[in-house]
Design a protein around this motif. Structure first.
Motif, PDB file in Angstrom:
ATOM      1  N   TYR A 359       0.829  -1.203   0.000  1.00 46.10           N
ATOM      2  CA  TYR A 359       0.000   0.000   0.000  1.00 46.10           C
ATOM      3  C   TYR A 359       0.866   1.258   0.000  1.00 46.10           C
ATOM      4  O   TYR A 359       0.520   2.250  -0.654  1.00 46.10           O
ATOM      5  CB  TYR A 359      -0.917   0.004   1.218  1.00 46.10           C
ATOM      6  CG  TYR A 359      -1.963   1.091   1.155  1.00 46.10           C
ATOM      7  CD1 TYR A 359      -3.114   0.928   0.401  1.00 46.10           C
ATOM      8  CD2 TYR A 359      -1.777   2.288   1.833  1.00 46.10           C
ATOM      9  CE1 TYR A 359      -4.071   1.940   0.322  1.00 46.10           C
ATOM     10  CE2 TYR A 359      -2.722   3.295   1.764  1.00 46.10           C
ATOM     11  CZ  TYR A 359      -3.864   3.114   1.007  1.00 46.10           C
ATOM     12  OH  TYR A 359      -4.797   4.120   0.924  1.00 46.10           O
ATOM     13  N   VAL A 360       1.994   1.238   0.724  1.00 46.40           N
ATOM     14  CA  VAL A 360       2.902   2.386   0.712  1.00 46.40           C
ATOM     15  C   VAL A 360       3.470   2.591  -0.681  1.00 46.40           C
ATOM     16  O   VAL A 360       3.542   3.723  -1.187  1.00 46.40           O
ATOM     17  CB  VAL A 360       4.022   2.173   1.746  1.00 46.40           C
ATOM     18  CG1 VAL A 360       5.093   3.247   1.609  1.00 46.40           C
ATOM     19  CG2 VAL A 360       3.456   2.201   3.162  1.00 46.40           C
ATOM     20  N   ALA A 361       3.893   1.506  -1.333  1.00 43.48           N
ATOM     21  CA  ALA A 361       4.415   1.621  -2.699  1.00 43.48           C
ATOM     22  C   ALA A 361       3.330   2.065  -3.671  1.00 43.48           C
ATOM     23  O   ALA A 361       3.580   2.873  -4.579  1.00 43.48           O
ATOM     24  CB  ALA A 361       5.010   0.278  -3.133  1.00 43.48           C
ATOM     25  N   MET A 362       2.130   1.549  -3.493  1.00 35.37           N
ATOM     26  CA  MET A 362       1.018   1.914  -4.381  1.00 35.37           C
ATOM     27  C   MET A 362       0.700   3.404  -4.287  1.00 35.37           C
ATOM     28  O   MET A 362       0.481   4.072  -5.304  1.00 35.37           O
ATOM     29  CB  MET A 362      -0.213   1.091  -4.003  1.00 35.37           C
ATOM     30  CG  MET A 362      -1.461   1.409  -4.804  1.00 35.37           C
ATOM     31  SD  MET A 362      -2.955   0.989  -3.896  1.00 35.37           S
ATOM     32  CE  MET A 362      -3.034   2.338  -2.722  1.00 35.37           C
ATOM     33  N   SER A 363       0.722   3.955  -3.075  1.00 38.87           N
ATOM     34  CA  SER A 363       0.434   5.381  -2.927  1.00 38.87           C
ATOM     35  C   SER A 363       1.515   6.239  -3.571  1.00 38.87           C
ATOM     36  O   SER A 363       1.242   7.363  -4.006  1.00 38.87           O
ATOM     37  CB  SER A 363       0.303   5.730  -1.445  1.00 38.87           C
ATOM     38  OG  SER A 363       1.526   5.494  -0.758  1.00 38.87           O
ATOM     39  N   ALA A 364       2.751   5.717  -3.650  1.00 40.80           N
ATOM     40  CA  ALA A 364       3.817   6.477  -4.309  1.00 40.80           C
ATOM     41  C   ALA A 364       3.638   6.527  -5.812  1.00 40.80           C
ATOM     42  O   ALA A 364       4.083   7.482  -6.462  1.00 40.80           O
ATOM     43  CB  ALA A 364       5.179   5.862  -3.971  1.00 40.80           C
ATOM     44  N   THR A 365       2.999   5.527  -6.397  1.00 42.51           N
ATOM     45  CA  THR A 365       2.863   5.480  -7.857  1.00 42.51           C
ATOM     46  C   THR A 365       1.682   6.287  -8.380  1.00 42.51           C
ATOM     47  O   THR A 365       1.587   6.503  -9.587  1.00 42.51           O
ATOM     48  CB  THR A 365       2.696   4.025  -8.317  1.00 42.51           C
ATOM     49  OG1 THR A 365       1.473   3.491  -7.762  1.00 42.51           O
ATOM     50  CG2 THR A 365       3.859   3.167  -7.852  1.00 42.51           C
ATOM     51  N   PRO A 472      -8.316   1.279  -0.656  1.00 44.94           N
ATOM     52  CA  PRO A 472      -8.017   0.132   0.190  1.00 44.94           C
ATOM     53  C   PRO A 472      -9.024  -1.002   0.066  1.00 44.94           C
ATOM     54  O   PRO A 472      -8.663  -2.165   0.290  1.00 44.94           O
ATOM     55  CB  PRO A 472      -8.035   0.736   1.607  1.00 44.94           C
ATOM     56  CG  PRO A 472      -7.667   2.164   1.410  1.00 44.94           C
ATOM     57  CD  PRO A 472      -8.287   2.552   0.096  1.00 44.94           C
ATOM     58  N   ASP A 473     -10.285  -0.698  -0.294  1.00 44.63           N
ATOM     59  CA  ASP A 473     -11.259  -1.774  -0.448  1.00 44.63           C
ATOM     60  C   ASP A 473     -10.877  -2.714  -1.595  1.00 44.63           C
ATOM     61  O   ASP A 473     -11.067  -3.940  -1.509  1.00 44.63           O
ATOM     62  CB  ASP A 473     -12.660  -1.191  -0.671  1.00 44.63           C
ATOM     63  CG  ASP A 473     -12.692  -0.195  -1.837  1.00 44.63           C
ATOM     64  OD1 ASP A 473     -11.628   0.085  -2.413  1.00 44.63           O
ATOM     65  OD2 ASP A 473     -13.783   0.305  -2.156  1.00 44.63           O
ATOM     66  N   LEU A 474     -10.312  -2.170  -2.668  1.00 44.62           N
ATOM     67  CA  LEU A 474      -9.855  -3.031  -3.755  1.00 44.62           C
ATOM     68  C   LEU A 474      -8.665  -3.883  -3.332  1.00 44.62           C
ATOM     69  O   LEU A 474      -8.534  -5.035  -3.760  1.00 44.62           O
ATOM     70  CB  LEU A 474      -9.475  -2.185  -4.970  1.00 44.62           C
ATOM     71  CG  LEU A 474     -10.608  -1.695  -5.872  1.00 44.62           C
ATOM     72  CD1 LEU A 474     -10.037  -1.007  -7.099  1.00 44.62           C
ATOM     73  CD2 LEU A 474     -11.501  -2.855  -6.295  1.00 44.62           C
ATOM     74  N   VAL A 475      -7.790  -3.319  -2.486  1.00 37.61           N
ATOM     75  CA  VAL A 475      -6.647  -4.093  -2.004  1.00 37.61           C
ATOM     76  C   VAL A 475      -7.116  -5.260  -1.154  1.00 37.61           C
ATOM     77  O   VAL A 475      -6.614  -6.382  -1.280  1.00 37.61           O
ATOM     78  CB  VAL A 475      -5.689  -3.177  -1.219  1.00 37.61           C
ATOM     79  CG1 VAL A 475      -4.572  -3.978  -0.573  1.00 37.61           C
ATOM     80  CG2 VAL A 475      -5.100  -2.116  -2.134  1.00 37.61           C
ATOM     81  N   VAL A 476      -8.080  -5.007  -0.291  1.00 40.53           N
ATOM     82  CA  VAL A 476      -8.563  -6.063   0.608  1.00 40.53           C
ATOM     83  C   VAL A 476      -9.275  -7.166  -0.159  1.00 40.53           C
ATOM     84  O   VAL A 476      -9.023  -8.369   0.053  1.00 40.53           O
ATOM     85  CB  VAL A 476      -9.490  -5.453   1.681  1.00 40.53           C
ATOM     86  CG1 VAL A 476     -10.134  -6.546   2.514  1.00 40.53           C
ATOM     87  CG2 VAL A 476      -8.696  -4.508   2.570  1.00 40.53           C
ATOM     88  N   LEU A 477     -10.159  -6.792  -1.076  1.00 40.71           N
ATOM     89  CA  LEU A 477     -10.956  -7.792  -1.790  1.00 40.71           C
ATOM     90  C   LEU A 477     -10.219  -8.368  -2.995  1.00 40.71           C
ATOM     91  O   LEU A 477     -10.350  -9.560  -3.289  1.00 40.71           O
ATOM     92  CB  LEU A 477     -12.279  -7.166  -2.240  1.00 40.71           C
ATOM     93  CG  LEU A 477     -13.173  -6.640  -1.115  1.00 40.71           C
ATOM     94  CD1 LEU A 477     -14.427  -5.988  -1.683  1.00 40.71           C
ATOM     95  CD2 LEU A 477     -13.543  -7.763  -0.156  1.00 40.71           C
ATOM     96  N   GLY A 478      -9.468  -7.548  -3.703  1.00 43.45           N
ATOM     97  CA  GLY A 478      -8.815  -8.030  -4.911  1.00 43.45           C
ATOM     98  C   GLY A 478      -7.610  -8.898  -4.664  1.00 43.45           C
ATOM     99  O   GLY A 478      -7.154  -9.599  -5.580  1.00 43.45           O
TER     100      GLY A 478
END
Length: 535
Positions: A359-365, A472-478
């Motif tokens: 999630y930290v890396a995703m927010s950087a992109t 974050p909902d996509l991260v949790v479910l996906g």
């Protein structure tokens, strides 16, 4: 018509003494309190509410840290190849926190005057030291408090029981954290640019996990974290006091332009935190240390059409943000380090490291998409459909997260003894990260016109949780197949196929231009049906 007498526009008056800086600060505070409508009782109530909330939060965190330390498995007696001790990991985390603090101090000032203070105070013929003393104390005190709490939680949660040892560690951490901010203030008073200070912190943050990987490869670890004695703390306190005196004497040397820039960034960051807007906070921290002038410009040879121009713009934004590049590298090495520590290399520890680091890396992109949400210039100028724009915004996050996945999931594969299978699962989950980054970037702002809920940070809208959950909902479910694979410590073709299907669904969801949640859309559909039936 009689001509008016030639009278002076300003009547003569006697000049009085110039007020002191302290009296000006008091007058400003009294004027603000008089117009704020808050009484002493409400102020004391708010302070009491905030203090109790912080104390309860720290107590709960200490209890959870102690429970986590008790649940950690014992370290193996036989040395394993490419492994780190828990004490070494704690040292690396503390060094990384010091780098993050130095970078944050450089981006926020650390001494600044924003808003009305910069417009009125800095132009007055008074001693500037007296005006800037509260601003110079604010960030060191906050850094000392936060540093003491974080390092105490690390020590109590991973190394030792709460007691005198943790108290000494917390006190030493508070002094060191405040000293780092004061060193940044000394540099600011000496003419060091905020960008240079932030860059030094970013380099330290970058070198900490890289050094940990090198130490793990060399097989060298620290057996135990030395406890700082009380005499060491007694030596640090006079050094901290000397730094504070130096900063206080040099406050008048800080240029007004630097003070205005620092105050503007700090005001923007505080407003973003209070309004719970992580996108605005990221923009404040990124732009606060951006280079005002670039020595070279790129020819953008990859921009050959509307679609490639959009992707190129996102790539340039990511490349020019050193903070986000460091964030990507550090996030990629977190699962590597966690999987090399025997006490943390459990399914739950590896899963948490993957999700948090991802999630930290995703927010950087997603910086390009976040800026497009704020100022959709290219989105409006280029002849591209809105859904296609959002799909194109996923290209750069997908490419960056693919590189992150190769490093992170290779470490998980080494932990689970199946490197190719885990890399394949990581690459299959890459579209989920990219879709979550774009979905979080284009999320709507909270509705501040509706009902509000009282919190220790002030009143917040009732639907703020639903807004913050977009992404974050996509991260949790996906990433459910990744959850299952890590907990079972194995990868099979079924999980891989399911992950591919969920990645396609995540991309479709993030491509939608509808801003409301599913529940809001269902309610709107019901209201439209009722309105149609009445007609």
């Amino acid at each position: 018509m009689d001509e008016p007498d030639d009278e002076p526009a300003v009547q003569p008056f006697e000049l009085g003494e110039v007020p002191s800086a302290t009296s000006i600060r008091r007058f400003t505070a009294q004027a603000g309190n008089a117009r704020g409508g808050a009484s002493i009782g409400s102020l004391l109530g708010s302070v009491y509410y905030a203090g109790i909330s912080i104390a309860i939060s720290v107590g709960v965190a200490l209890g959870a840290a102690q429970s986590m330390r008790a649940s950690l498995p014992p370290a193996p007696e036989v040395d394993q190849p490419f492994s780190l001790s828990l004490a070494t990991l704690v040292v690396v985390v503390v060094v990384a926190l010091a780098g993050a603090l130095l970078s944050l101090a450089g981006r926020l000032g650390p001494v600044g005057a924003g808003g009305a203070e910069a417009a009125w105070w800095l132009g007055l013929p008074v001693d500037r030291r007296g005006l800037l003393r509260p601003a110079a104390r604010r960030l060191p005190l906050l850094a000392g408090f936060v540093g003491a709490v974080l390092v105490a939680l690390l020590d109590a949660g991973l190394l030792a029981d709460p007691g005198l040892r943790v108290a000494r560690v917390a006190a030493t951490s508070a002094v060191v954290a405040a000293g780092i901010v004061l060193l940044a203030a000394v540099g600011q008073s000496a003419g060091v640019s905020r960008r240079s200070t932030a860059l030094a912190g970013d380099v330290l943050l970058f070198l900490a996990p890289v050094a940990a990987v090198v130490l793990a490869q060399a097989g060298w670890s620290v057996d135990g974290l030395p406890v700082p004695p009380w005499w060491f703390l007694a030596v640090l306190v006079p050094v901290l006091a000397a730094l504070a005196v130096v900063v206080d004497r040099r406050l008048g040397r800080i240029p007004a332009r630097t003070l205005r820039e620092s105050g503007s960034v700090a005001t923007q960051a505080v407003g973003a935190v209070v309004s719970m807007d992580s996108r605005e906070l990221g923009r404040a921290l990124t732009d606060g240390a951006a280079a005002p002038v670039r020595r070279w410009t790129s020819r953008l040879v990859t921009a050959r059409g509307p679609a490639s121009a959009l992707v190129t713009a996102d790539l340039v934004v990511l490349r020019r943000s050193g903070r986000h590049v460091v964030q990507l590298v550090v996030a990629a090495l977190v699962p590597v380090l966690v999987s090399t520590v025997p006490e943390l290399a459990s399914p739950l520890g590896v899963l948490l490291s993957l999700l948090v680091a991802g999630y930290v890396a995703m927010s950087a992109t997603g910086e390009g998409a976040r800026r497009a949400e704020m100022a959709p210039i290219l989105d409006r100028l280029l002849p591209i459909e809105a859904r296609t724009v959002r799909r194109l915004r996923m290209v750069v996050p997908a490419a960056a997260m693919a590189v992150w996945s190769v490093v992170a999931f290779a470490a998980v594969g080494r932990w689970a003894s199946d490197v190719p299978g885990w890399i394949a699962l990581g690459l299959a989950s890459t579209p989920v990260w990219a879709a979550a980054a774009v979905r979080a970037s284009y999320r709507p702002a909270p509705n501040w016109a509706g009902a509000l809920v009282s919190t220790p940070m002030g009143a917040v809208p009732t639907g703020v949780a639903a807004v913050l959950a977009r992404g974050p909902d996509l991260v949790v479910l996906g990433l459910l197949p990744v959850w299952i694979a890590v907990l079972l410590r194995t990868v099979n073709p079924t999980l891989l196929y399911v992950q591919i299907v969920l990645s396609v669904i995540a991309v479709a969801i993030a491509s939608s231009i509808k801003t409301g949640s599913l529940m809001e859309r269902l309610l709107d559909a019901q209201e439209q049906e009722k309105a149609g039936s009445r007609r």
